[in-house]
Design a protein around this motif. Structure first.
Motif, PDB file in Angstrom:
ATOM      1  N   GLY B 120      54.289   9.444   0.491  1.00 25.74           N
ATOM      2  CA  GLY B 120      53.620   9.977   1.664  1.00 25.74           C
ATOM      3  C   GLY B 120      52.797  11.210   1.365  1.00 25.74           C
ATOM      4  O   GLY B 120      52.692  11.654   0.225  1.00 25.74           O
ATOM      5  N   PRO B 121      52.204  11.776   2.411  1.00 24.33           N
ATOM      6  CA  PRO B 121      51.371  12.965   2.247  1.00 24.33           C
ATOM      7  C   PRO B 121      52.215  14.174   1.850  1.00 24.33           C
ATOM      8  O   PRO B 121      53.388  14.251   2.208  1.00 24.33           O
ATOM      9  CB  PRO B 121      50.777  13.172   3.645  1.00 24.33           C
ATOM     10  CG  PRO B 121      51.732  12.527   4.572  1.00 24.33           C
ATOM     11  CD  PRO B 121      52.332  11.373   3.828  1.00 24.33           C
ATOM     12  N   LYS B 122      51.608  15.108   1.106  1.00 19.72           N
ATOM     13  CA  LYS B 122      52.337  16.307   0.705  1.00 19.72           C
ATOM     14  C   LYS B 122      51.927  17.510   1.528  1.00 19.72           C
ATOM     15  O   LYS B 122      52.652  18.484   1.626  1.00 19.72           O
ATOM     16  CB  LYS B 122      52.095  16.604  -0.786  1.00 19.72           C
ATOM     17  CG  LYS B 122      52.823  15.642  -1.706  1.00 19.72           C
ATOM     18  CD  LYS B 122      54.343  15.802  -1.586  1.00 19.72           C
ATOM     19  CE  LYS B 122      55.097  14.524  -1.889  1.00 19.72           C
ATOM     20  NZ  LYS B 122      56.132  14.159  -0.918  1.00 19.72           N
ATOM     21  N   SER B 123      50.727  17.451   2.091  1.00 18.50           N
ATOM     22  CA  SER B 123      50.313  18.557   2.959  1.00 18.50           C
ATOM     23  C   SER B 123      49.688  17.981   4.214  1.00 18.50           C
ATOM     24  O   SER B 123      48.852  17.082   4.156  1.00 18.50           O
ATOM     25  CB  SER B 123      49.335  19.478   2.241  1.00 18.50           C
ATOM     26  OG  SER B 123      48.149  18.798   1.969  1.00 18.50           O
ATOM     27  N   VAL B 124      50.151  18.525   5.330  1.00 19.69           N
ATOM     28  CA  VAL B 124      49.783  17.966   6.629  1.00 19.69           C
ATOM     29  C   VAL B 124      49.261  19.084   7.525  1.00 19.69           C
ATOM     30  O   VAL B 124      49.796  20.194   7.509  1.00 19.69           O
ATOM     31  CB  VAL B 124      51.029  17.343   7.301  1.00 19.69           C
ATOM     32  CG1 VAL B 124      50.678  16.746   8.647  1.00 19.69           C
ATOM     33  CG2 VAL B 124      51.658  16.295   6.394  1.00 19.69           C
ATOM     34  N   VAL B 125      48.230  18.805   8.308  1.00 23.70           N
ATOM     35  CA  VAL B 125      47.831  19.735   9.352  1.00 23.70           C
ATOM     36  C   VAL B 125      48.059  19.067  10.705  1.00 23.70           C
ATOM     37  O   VAL B 125      47.705  17.903  10.896  1.00 23.70           O
ATOM     38  CB  VAL B 125      46.358  20.199   9.194  1.00 23.70           C
ATOM     39  CG1 VAL B 125      45.370  19.049   9.354  1.00 23.70           C
ATOM     40  CG2 VAL B 125      46.051  21.300  10.199  1.00 23.70           C
ATOM     41  N   ASP B 126      48.690  19.800  11.602  1.00 23.18           N
ATOM     42  CA  ASP B 126      49.014  19.299  12.936  1.00 23.18           C
ATOM     43  C   ASP B 126      48.081  20.047  13.892  1.00 23.18           C
ATOM     44  O   ASP B 126      48.282  21.228  14.178  1.00 23.18           O
ATOM     45  CB  ASP B 126      50.491  19.605  13.225  1.00 23.18           C
ATOM     46  CG  ASP B 126      50.984  19.030  14.539  1.00 23.18           C
ATOM     47  OD1 ASP B 126      52.205  19.108  14.785  1.00 23.18           O
ATOM     48  OD2 ASP B 126      50.159  18.519  15.328  1.00 23.18           O
ATOM     49  N   VAL B 127      47.045  19.348  14.345  1.00 23.14           N
ATOM     50  CA  VAL B 127      46.011  19.992  15.150  1.00 23.14           C
ATOM     51  C   VAL B 127      46.372  19.894  16.634  1.00 23.14           C
ATOM     52  O   VAL B 127      46.381  18.822  17.201  1.00 23.14           O
ATOM     53  CB  VAL B 127      44.640  19.309  14.883  1.00 23.14           C
ATOM     54  CG1 VAL B 127      43.549  19.951  15.706  1.00 23.14           C
ATOM     55  CG2 VAL B 127      44.313  19.369  13.407  1.00 23.14           C
TER      56      VAL B 127
END
Lengths: 122, 342
Positions: B120-127
């Motif tokens: 899965g993704p390692k860095s996520v932004v929650d907008v």
């Protein structure tokens, strides 16, 4: 606000060519212990802008990080402890983040940076 | 929040400059130069007014969520989005939290993200992160670093506190920032997540642009948002009764002008995103609103609502309008996902 967060933030003011890294104005730093996870640190290492982290840590009063690093140091427990401490255990509670080009201050209150721009900066 | 929302948003074919700005009665003849001058004046004044409106809108959004966040958390827990239900089911509030988790998982699945957490993704932004429910869930699921942004200081505070309480403080952090000016350098995140925040963005083009800018090459972008129905090829705009209904909802929830799912697709196409997929998930969220209304009528929730203040009360009173909108096929609960090229 941890230095991990600081390492990911940049100034988005209109006209600014390079808004990273933000300068730090310290008013209140606190230290909060958190469990060290070597895997987490190893995963994060490639994404960290190392110089920005070293400079930021120094501003917060922690000068133990080595200036030069390479990934082989991730096997050393001593290095991981220092990395962990600087990245995750130092908190800027009160102060400001400063745009490197315009000098504009983004206040940090109760550990939360307010990155909202004013109407004329957009 | 003003009543006349100037929809001078760029690519949205549902919006046209208001005729009265052009200072002429329909059918009158004017020469080309005067038309041009008037059009320019109108656009400049509209842009100025739009900026003032946007400032007021942002403030309204921040205050709305500052005021209602605690009550919302009391009733719904730490997710502030719709739950994913089996259509036509009758649900109670106790089903809601599980349904909200299901919504996140279904969205990830729809976008084609692997079930395997190591891939899965390692860095996520929650907008538009609310009190950080999605961020903390994704941080846990993928062992990822999540950054959340919200306009509401109260929410950011609460989000950080919850992360700390759940031992996720190192993985999930939250700040006050504007989704239209994200405080991140280009290409930071493997997963760009916008769960039910798109409807608050006054400038859809800028919103999408920022989502794409902070996405790393090969990243996935997931947008789950309320839209109005796609217009038929022969249509230039929604029907007047449709616009009126949406307008009422806008005022209660601090929403700018609505757009359609197709509008989002066009924006993403123009930015060369790949593998763009959309779906209408309205049937899967429809059971939510009647459940909310039923629960709001209980004594505990009523007093909670009254304590939260006027903005929240107005929001609550607008719930039947949402139901109407869904029933009349005007309001769509849409998911739009895509990949940024490598």
């Amino acid at each position: 606000m941890r230095l991990l967060t600081h390492n990911m933030l940049s100034s988005n003011i209109k006209g600014v060519a390079n808004g990273f890294p933000l300068g730090i104005e310290v008013e209140k730093v606190i230290e909060k212990q958190v469990e060290l996870s070597a895997d987490f640190l190893r995963n994060l290492f490639p994404k960290i802008e190392w110089k920005a982290l070293v400079d930021a840590a120094r501003t917060m009063g922690y000068a133990e990080l080595p200036e030069e690093v390479d990934s082989s140091m991730l096997d050393s427990n001593e290095f991981l402890t220092k990395f962990h401490h600087a990245l995750l255990e130092l908190h800027l509670e009160e102060g400001a983040l400063v745009c490197p080009e315009t000098g504009r201050r983004f206040p940090v209150t109760k550990g939360i940076p307010n990155m909202l721009l004013h109407e004329d900066e957009v | 929040m003003t009543t006349s929302v100037f929809p001078t948003c760029q690519l949205l074919h549902t919006c046209r400059p208001r005729p009265h700005l052009l200072h002429r009665t329909p059918g009158s003849t004017t020469n080309n130069r005067r038309q041009l001058t008037l059009a320019v004046t109108a656009t400049t004044r509209a842009m100025e007014a739009e900026r003032k409106n946007d400032g007021a809108l942002k403030k309204g959004i921040a205050e709305f969520y500052d005021e209602s966040s605690e009550m919302w958390e009391d009733i719904w827990g730490d997710h502030m989005h719709h739950g994913f239900y089996d259509p036509d089911s009758t649900v109670s509030v106790s089903d809601h939290r599980a349904a909200q988790i299901r919504m996140i998982d279904e969205a990830l699945r729809f976008a084609g993200l692997s079930e395997d957490p190591t891939k899965g993704p390692k860095s996520v932004v929650d907008v538009g992160c609310g009190i950080g429910g999605s961020s903390r869930y994704l941080a846990r699921k993928y062992e990822a670093k999540c950054q959340g942004i919200t306009l509401s200081p109260v929410q950011a505070q609460r989000a950080n506190a919850l992360a700390a309480a759940q031992g996720l403080a190192d993985k999930a952090s939250f700040q006050v920032a504007d989704a239209l000016e994200q405080p991140f350098p280009d290409g930071q995140f493997d997963l760009v997540w916008s769960m039910e925040s798109g409807e608050h963005m006054p400038d859809k083009a800028k919103f999408v642009n920022e989502l794409v800018r902070v996405a790393a090459p090969g990243a996935t972008i997931i947008i789950v948002t309320w839209c109005h129905r796609d217009l038929a090829p022969s249509e230039e705009a929604l029907q007047p009764w449709e616009k009126e209904l949406l307008n009422k909802i806008c005022k209660s929830y601090y929403l700018p002008a609505w757009c359609s799912t197709v509008d989002y697709v066009k924006l993403l196409e123009s930015l060369s995103l790949q593998d763009i997929k959309t779906a209408d998930w309205s049937p899967y969220v429809a059971p939510f609103w009647p459940a909310v209304i039923r629960s709001a009528l209980t004594w505990k929730d009523m007093t909670s609502l009254l304590r939260s203040g006027l903005k929240s009360i107005k929001g609550a009173l607008a719930m039947p309008l949402m139901i109407q909108g869904f029933k009349k096929d005007l309001i769509k609960f849409a998911i739009i996902t895509c990949q940024k090229p490598e």
